[in-house]
Design an enzyme around this catalytic site. Structure first.
Site, mmCIF file in Angstrom:
data_model
loop_
_atom_site.group_PDB
_atom_site.id
_atom_site.type_symbol
_atom_site.label_atom_id
_atom_site.label_comp_id
_atom_site.label_asym_id
_atom_site.label_seq_id
_atom_site.Cartn_x
_atom_site.Cartn_y
_atom_site.Cartn_z
ATOM 1 N N CYS A 1 0.818 -1.231 0.000
ATOM 2 C CA CYS A 1 0.000 0.000 0.000
ATOM 3 C C CYS A 1 0.844 1.270 0.000
ATOM 4 C CB CYS A 1 -0.897 0.054 1.229
ATOM 5 S SG CYS A 1 -1.833 -1.422 1.575
HETATM 6 O O1 KQY Z 1 -4.630 -1.010 1.302
HETATM 7 C C1 KQY Z 1 -4.131 -0.014 0.868
HETATM 8 N N1 KQY Z 1 -3.750 0.001 -0.390
HETATM 9 C C2 KQY Z 1 -4.088 1.292 1.613
HETATM 10 C C3 KQY Z 1 -4.547 1.304 2.980
HETATM 11 C C4 KQY Z 1 -4.919 2.695 3.386
HETATM 12 C C5 KQY Z 1 -5.345 2.812 4.777
HETATM 13 C C6 KQY Z 1 -5.595 4.211 5.185
HETATM 14 N N2 KQY Z 1 -5.578 4.418 6.586
#
Ligand code: KQY
Length: 360
Positions: free
Chosen positions: A350
């Site tokens: 992420c």
């Molecule tokens: O899973 C993702 N690609 C991003 C997670 C974002 C979480 C925000 N608090």
């Protein structure tokens, strides 16, 4: 003109990279203790990746001096205004076009759900990051028509994309979206022909089921799935349902998918210290002691010659590493302690965004 019309498509993450983009964490209502522990974790991830490919860290003007001082000299630091630090979601999904030209899909961003369940407001700075990255990288900009995030999609580079319905069809992204419209948008902006849907993501994932926390292609025809064997755990049903869907699917080349199970870590919860270290906020990020985090070993980054994977300091880290080493025999598996990233609601995939190598 859409990327597909212009001859662009998203390469798979295992194709050669020019480098990796990340965003420096600083918002204190998501990252505890003024984001200092998260900054250390992001630095460890950047340092691990930079052994294998160049890393660019996007940093606010406020944090520029600090980030520059803390990050290895090999990491390029550039100024960028953002609302938080999720390069996978707010960054562009890089594409490659005719004669190796670089492009990128810029997904409209609404903080994972807008005013109905999103995690913060405003998100206007985040929504500009993809376009600015393409300016810096010299790539062609393609603004997509529907809200989605880079973490909500995976591609195999041979015409298939993987998406969760819970996220891709959620009214909090696109109130009137149909499955057909979302599929058409993904075909046009990723250059794929086949969209494979699973129903739900990892329970408790505050993104409404990002695929990058649940499953990923490890090569064409093979999907790695976060797996749970405890019938009392909500992920037990989710992982079985996803496996059934995946095994019933055929990819763009007409192959039945092979599914490899990646055991999930034992349940992990915010401690009181961790929850108390986050600034109180009126925004949607509620962190309470005892709240379960959406931990997964599938949320890793494929770098040139390496897999940069989360570790949590638990006994499941070693078996997870073994699964990755078996699946990627030509890459070094580097585990990085990732609890501090998980506390912010995501993990290594992420917070990273690969830029493919191009001939142009
Ligand atoms: O899973 C993702 N690609 C991003 C997670 C974002 C979480 C925000 N608090």
């Amino acid at each position: 003109m859409t990327p597909r019309e212009a001859g662009f498509a998203m390469p798979p993450e295992w194709a050669a990279h020019e480098g990796c983009w990340m965003i420096w964490p600083e918002r204190p209502d998501n990252w505890r203790l003024g984001a200092k522990p998260a900054q250390a974790a992001f630095t460890a991830v950047a340092a691990a990746i930079s052994r294998f490919e160049p890393v660019t860290m996007m940093v606010s003007a406020r944090q520029f001096e600090n980030a520059r001082a803390v990050l290895p000299a090999s990491v390029r630091v550039v100024e960028m205004s953002t609302n938080d630090s999720w390069a996978r979601d707010v960054g562009c999904s890089f594409l490659v076009g005719p004669d190796g030209a670089l492009g990128g899909a810029d997904w409209p961003f609404n903080a994972w759900g807008g005013l109905e369940g999103g995690l913060y407001f405003p998100w206007d700075l985040d929504d500009l990051v993809a376009r600015k990255m393409l300016e810096l990288a010299g790539g062609r900009w393609f603004r997509a028509p529907l809200v989605i995030e880079g973490g909500a999609i995976h591609v195999d580079g041979e015409g298939s994309a993987l998406v969760c319905e819970e996220c891709g069809l959620n009214e909090n992204r696109n109130p009137t979206v149909t499955r057909a419209a979302m599929e058409e948008m993904l075909r046009a902006y990723l250059g794929v022909s086949t969209v494979i849907w699973v129903e739900r993501g990892v329970p408790g994932d505050e993104t409404n089921g990002h695929i990058d926390n649940l499953a990923c292609f490890v090569r064409p025809g093979v999907v790695l799935l976060s797996w749970c064997d405890d019938p009392a755990d909500p992920h037990y049903e989710v992982s079985r349902a996803a496996e059934a869907r995946l095994k019933a699917a055929f990819d763009a080349k007409g192959r039945a998918l092979e599914v490899v199970r990646m055991p999930m870590p034992a349940p992990m919860f915010y401690t009181a210290d961790e929850a108390n270290g986050i600034d109180a906020t009126a925004a949607g990020m509620n962190r309470a002691a005892g709240e379960r985090m959406a931990a997964s070993y599938v949320n890793f980054y494929i770098a040139n010659g390496a897999i940069i994977a989360p570790a949590f300091g638990t006994e499941t880290d070693a078996p997870a590493r073994d699964v990755l080493a078996r699946l990627f025999p030509d890459r070094e598996v580097v585990q990085v302690m990732a609890r501090e990233i998980l506390l912010g609601g995501g993990n290594i995939h992420c917070i990273t965004q690969q830029q493919p190598a191009t001939r142009a």
